[in-house]
Design an enzyme around this catalytic site. Structure first.
Site, PDB file in Angstrom:
ATOM      1  CE  LYS A 127      -4.174   0.894   0.011  1.00 36.95           C
ATOM      2  NZ  LYS A 127      -5.809   0.430  -0.013  1.00 36.95           N
ATOM      3  CG  ASP A 167      -7.540   3.387  -0.596  1.00 37.06           C
ATOM      4  OD1 ASP A 167      -7.793   2.019  -0.396  1.00 37.06           O
ATOM      5  OD2 ASP A 167      -7.612   4.424   0.497  1.00 37.06           O
TER       6      ASP A 167
END
Ligand code: NDP
Ligand code: 2IT
Length: 446
Positions: A127, A167
């Site tokens: 991430k 995201d």
């Protein structure tokens, strides 16, 4: 020395990662689930797979300097946490939000590792993002920021190495600027280095819709176990971004009615059902706030002094951000007779709220299972890129539907085997843990 292999793991994680409460929370939830697995598979404890999984393989933190439209120099901090590559290249989104810090990126990367394992596809977990606030920024500013971020990030990613996607605050526009800069620096049209691309330049149909669609499909499977369905159900969806909008679309297709959604300025209760065309126009085309939706519909815009979860519903879908559904919210939902909660966001429900919901017999779908449709469709995008192919919407959606059913059934089967039938939190953590740790053992000490 104690016999409990988990005795010191959590304390060590807290000690080694001070000031990162979201990461501690994500680890704690997994640790509370995997005791029965370690009892059955002591070799995984002996190999210290859980301690290894809690330590990211690599963490990159870097300066992102850029110039705003007034000519002022700005400096942000960029992150990429390459958490685990036992099952495939690191894979996971980039988040642009002022709240982004090491602990947030670490919790997201940790969750992603388990989520990606659950999809059954060859994906590791990672991430990244930046503490950049895209709100109110011009297209040119967004482009310059993305170009600066990629000027460092490019050396760490690649289709066999690490594959970022979107995201919060990162959608097709941002992926475009990031991909353009990657292509320019590397002199490679390496489509598989990023997912969530526009369909005209290597993106997959259905990737935009995938997280929200998959979420609704997962909820439908949870309800099916209880001989129920989304049809006729009143639903509340928090957020009004990528995940929320396409969750609403699929819930409506399945015959449910979404009566409220929100953004960080507050929520709108629309008892007749959210007008999706208007919502898309406000949020996607105009990048405006929920106030505009409320004004267009002649409704009240509730600013953030109340909670969207006070609106009575049968099924609740938190789709905004972490820890947005608290213990007090869970109590109200239960009092109002909610039958299922499915997490579109990552870790949106606080641990005490999850306990309360599950104790009350509410079907609870944790994000790492319920929102896995997005990353699974990213893997389908990578497959299309690798074969230089482009699949139809129908074919890709059919694949997504099958994947969500399989994730649901796998989690349910693990809950029956190791915990209480229907405890999807335990099921998801256990399946993810087993897949990642078995691969780690097979690959030698990594
Ligand atoms: P978007 O940026 O498209 O939308 C985010 C939405 O959540 C907006 O309505 C935003 O409101 C709201 N929001 C974000 N942060 C906060 C906050 N701190 N407080 C209140 N509201 C907030 O992001 P996504 O829809 O892509 O992501 C939503 C969630 O889903 C995140 O948890 C993400 O990690 C998760 N997720 C996303 C996937 C994807 O494919 N995109 C896949 C799986 C999970 P505002 O605009 O006012 O900030
Ligand atoms: O949280 C997530 O699963 C995402 N933001 C999507 C990740 C991806 O690589 O598609």
């Amino acid at each position: 020395m104690t016999d409990d292999p988990l005795a010191n793991v959590f304390d060590d994680v807290v000690r080694r990662n001070p000031g990162e409460p979201e990461f501690h929370q994500a680890v704690s939830e997994v640790l509370t689930s995997i005791g029965p697995v370690l009892a059955k598979h002591p070799e995984l404890a002996r190999q210290r797979t859980i301690e290894r999984i809690c330590e990211p393989e690599r963490q990159i933190i870097f300066r992102v300097p850029w110039v705003d439209d007034r000519g002022e120099i700005r400096i942000n901090r960029g992150f990429r946490v390459e958490f685990n590559s036992a099952l495939g290249p690191y894979k996971g989104g980039l988040r642009f939000h002022p709240s982004v810090n090491s602990g947030i990126v670490k919790f997201l990367g940790f969750e992603q590792t388990f989520k990606n394992a659950l999809t059954g596809m060859p994906l590791g977990g990672g991430k990244g993002g930046a503490d950049f606030d895209p709100k109110g920024r011009s297209d040119d500013e967004i482009m310059r920021f993305c170009q600066s971020l990629m000027t460092e990030l490019y050396r760490h990613i690649g289709h066999y190495t690490d594959v970022p996607a979107g995201d919060i605050g990162v959608g097709t526009r941002e992926i475009g600027y990031l991909f353009g800069q990657y292509k320019r620096i590397t002199n490679r049209y390496e489509s598989g280095a990023l997912t969530g691309k526009g369909v005209d330049w290597g993106g997959a149909l259905v990737r935009t819709e995938a997280t929200g669609y998959g979420l609704a499909l997962f909820a439908q499977e949870m309800l099916r176990v209880r001989n129920e369905a989304l049809e006729g159900k009143t639903c509340v969806v928090s957020g009004s971004g990528n995940v929320a909008i396409y969750a609403i679309e699929k819930i409506h297709q399945l015959g449910g009615r979404v009566v409220a959604c929100s953004d960080s300025t507050g929520y709108v209760h629309d008892p007749e059902g959210i007008d999706l065309d208007l919502l898309k126009s406000v949020k996607l085309d105009q990048r405006a706030r929920m106030e505009l939706y409320a004004a267009e519909r002649g409704l009240v815009h509730a600013s953030n002094n109340g909670s969207i979860w006070e609106i009575p519903c049968d099924v609740a879908f938190p789709c905004a951000t972490q820890n947005e559904l608290t213990l007090a919210d869970a109590r109200v939902l239960v009092d109002n007779g909610v039958s299922a909660v499915a997490e579109g966001a990552n870790m949106p429900t606080s641990p005490d709220a999850i306990d309360l919901l599950m104790d009350a017999g509410v079907a609870f779908g944790p994000g790492k299972a319920a929102n896995a449709g997005g990353v699974a469709t990213s893997a389908l995008e990578m497959q299309q890129n690798a074969s230089r192919d482009a699949w139809s919407f129908e074919h890709t959606e059919a694949r997504l539907t099958a994947i969500m059913k399989s994730i649901h059934d796998t989690c349910y089967a693990a809950s029956e085997k190791y915990a209480k039938p229907g405890n999807y939190v335990a099921g998801a953590n256990i399946v993810g843990f087993l897949r990642v740790s078995r691969a780690m053992v097979a690959l030698g000490l990594i």
